[in-house]
Design a protein around this motif. Structure first.
Motif, short mmCIF file in Angstrom:
data_model
loop_
_atom_site.label_atom_id
_atom_site.label_comp_id
_atom_site.label_asym_id
_atom_site.label_seq_id
_atom_site.Cartn_x
_atom_site.Cartn_y
_atom_site.Cartn_z
N THR A 119 -26.67 22.35 51.32
CA THR A 119 -26.71 23.61 50.58
C THR A 119 -26.01 24.71 51.37
O THR A 119 -25.83 24.61 52.59
CB THR A 119 -28.15 24.04 50.30
N ARG A 120 -25.62 25.75 50.67
CA ARG A 120 -24.99 26.89 51.33
C ARG A 120 -25.96 27.52 52.34
O ARG A 120 -25.55 27.97 53.41
CB ARG A 120 -24.56 27.92 50.28
N TYR A 121 -27.24 27.51 52.01
CA TYR A 121 -28.25 28.05 52.92
C TYR A 121 -28.25 27.25 54.23
O TYR A 121 -28.35 27.82 55.32
CB TYR A 121 -29.62 27.99 52.26
N ILE A 145 -18.03 30.83 53.41
CA ILE A 145 -18.18 29.37 53.42
C ILE A 145 -17.06 28.73 52.61
O ILE A 145 -16.43 27.75 53.05
CB ILE A 145 -19.55 28.96 52.85
N ASP A 146 -16.76 29.28 51.43
CA ASP A 146 -15.72 28.72 50.57
C ASP A 146 -14.37 28.70 51.28
O ASP A 146 -13.60 27.75 51.15
CB ASP A 146 -15.62 29.53 49.27
N VAL A 173 -14.40 25.88 53.91
CA VAL A 173 -14.36 24.55 53.29
C VAL A 173 -12.98 24.28 52.69
O VAL A 173 -12.46 23.16 52.80
CB VAL A 173 -15.46 24.42 52.22
N ALA A 174 -12.38 25.29 52.08
CA ALA A 174 -11.03 25.12 51.53
C ALA A 174 -10.04 24.79 52.65
O ALA A 174 -9.15 23.92 52.48
CB ALA A 174 -10.60 26.40 50.82
N SER A 175 -10.19 25.44 53.79
CA SER A 175 -9.32 25.15 54.93
C SER A 175 -9.55 23.72 55.43
O SER A 175 -8.59 23.01 55.78
CB SER A 175 -9.59 26.16 56.04
N LEU A 176 -10.80 23.29 55.47
CA LEU A 176 -11.10 21.93 55.89
C LEU A 176 -10.44 20.91 54.96
O LEU A 176 -9.85 19.92 55.42
CB LEU A 176 -12.61 21.71 55.88
N ARG A 177 -10.54 21.15 53.66
CA ARG A 177 -9.94 20.22 52.69
C ARG A 177 -8.43 20.12 52.90
O ARG A 177 -7.85 19.04 52.78
CB ARG A 177 -10.25 20.69 51.27
N ALA A 178 -7.83 21.25 53.19
CA ALA A 178 -6.38 21.26 53.40
C ALA A 178 -5.98 20.44 54.61
O ALA A 178 -4.85 19.94 54.68
CB ALA A 178 -5.88 22.70 53.56
N LYS A 179 -6.89 20.28 55.55
CA LYS A 179 -6.58 19.56 56.79
C LYS A 179 -7.00 18.10 56.76
O LYS A 179 -6.26 17.22 57.24
CB LYS A 179 -7.24 20.26 57.98
N ILE A 180 -8.19 17.80 56.22
CA ILE A 180 -8.70 16.43 56.30
C ILE A 180 -8.44 15.60 55.05
O ILE A 180 -8.55 14.37 55.08
CB ILE A 180 -10.20 16.41 56.61
N ASP A 181 -8.10 16.26 53.93
CA ASP A 181 -7.91 15.54 52.68
C ASP A 181 -6.48 15.59 52.14
O ASP A 181 -5.87 14.55 51.87
CB ASP A 181 -8.87 16.09 51.61
N GLY A 217 -24.08 23.58 46.59
CA GLY A 217 -23.47 23.39 47.91
C GLY A 217 -22.39 22.34 47.86
O GLY A 217 -21.57 22.31 46.95
N TYR A 218 -22.43 21.41 48.82
CA TYR A 218 -21.38 20.41 48.96
C TYR A 218 -21.98 19.07 49.32
O TYR A 218 -23.13 18.96 49.76
CB TYR A 218 -20.39 20.82 50.07
N ARG A 219 -21.16 18.02 49.15
CA ARG A 219 -21.59 16.67 49.56
C ARG A 219 -20.38 15.87 49.97
O ARG A 219 -19.32 15.93 49.32
CB ARG A 219 -22.30 15.96 48.40
N VAL A 220 -20.50 15.15 51.06
CA VAL A 220 -19.49 14.16 51.47
C VAL A 220 -19.97 12.82 50.98
O VAL A 220 -21.05 12.36 51.38
CB VAL A 220 -19.30 14.16 53.00
N ASP A 221 -19.21 12.21 50.09
CA ASP A 221 -19.62 10.93 49.51
C ASP A 221 -19.26 9.78 50.44
O ASP A 221 -18.18 9.77 51.06
CB ASP A 221 -18.97 10.72 48.15
#
Length: 236
Positions: A183-185, A203-204, A207-215, A230-234
């Motif tokens: 969760t964001r909390y 937070i957004d 996370v957007a920066s992380l996606r640009a680097k790892i995905d 929030g978010y989830r890594v599947d």
């Protein structure tokens, strides 16, 4: 409402039905998945069980004076079986000898009744962090994505990925809870120590920066956004 199977799990063992209800509601609102037992033997059985993913409870909240099997005995039996789930003992017994008895039985913390709910939540978070810290030096792997906490290094398919300190901490939290909701909390509490504003987009942005680097460079989608939650890594 978040799927209860992906939240941090806490077992509340409390024979006072009214207090158990208050704890259930408060912990649920704070982002925990709560199960309640009113009997010591039932609490022991529940604490020994595993969920569908093979995981046990993240924290146990045990009242000392439980029927059939008191909280002290529940704790002793769990420790004798090698079950190290963090235990916060609740009791009206506030003397030093009682506290020593609870801790010697294997409890990790002790809170005398009556207590403040905010203090209870803070102590549970501290126990959660302490338990996580014991395994935080081990490399975390999801598919071909590897995060090495000791070296502060991230790689994917053998290729190094440069991330900022905040991005590293967020990714570490995601991978530690792979398959579960973060969760964001939780992110604010773990990464910013609760000092950032939940309403901001900080937070957004990270996370957007992380996606640009790892995905993006690898054509993958590791991080799923759960709107309003929030978010989830599947897991692969």
């Amino acid at each position: 409402m978040v799927d209860s199977e992906v939240l941090m799990r806490v077992l509340v063992a409390e024979d006072d039905v009214r207090l158990a209800g208050i704890l259930d509601q408060s912990l649920t609102e704070a982002g925990w998945q709560v199960e309640v037992r009113h009997d010591g033997q039932e609490a022991l059985s529940a604490a020994m069980s595993h969920d569908d993913d093979g995981a046990q409870f993240d924290v146990l909240l045990l009242d000392w004076m439980l029927p059939s099997l008191d909280g002290l005995m529940v704790c002793r039996r769990l420790r004798s079986m090698g079950i190290g789930t963090p235990v916060l003992m609740l009791t009206a017994r506030g003397s030093t000898p009682d506290k020593v008895a609870g801790l010697d039985a294997g409890a990790d913390d002790y809170l005398a009744k009556p207590f403040d709910l905010d203090e209870l939540l803070a102590r549970l978070r501290a126990l959660q962090r302490r338990a996580q810290a014991e395994t935080r030096e081990k490399p975390l792997t999801v598919g071909n994505l590897i995060l090495d906490p000791a070296a502060r290094r991230v790689t994917r398919a053998g290729m190094p990925i440069e991330v900022s300190a905040r991005e590293f901490d967020i990714l570490q939290l995601f991978l530690e809870r792979a398959g579960k909701v973060v969760t964001r909390y939780m992110i604010l509490d773990e990464v910013w120590d609760g000092e950032a504003d939940l309403r901001s987009n900080v937070i957004d942005v990270h996370v957007a920066s992380l996606r640009a680097k790892i995905d993006r460079p690898f054509g993958t989608q590791t991080i799923t956004t759960l709107r309003g939650v929030g978010y989830r890594v599947d897991l692969p």
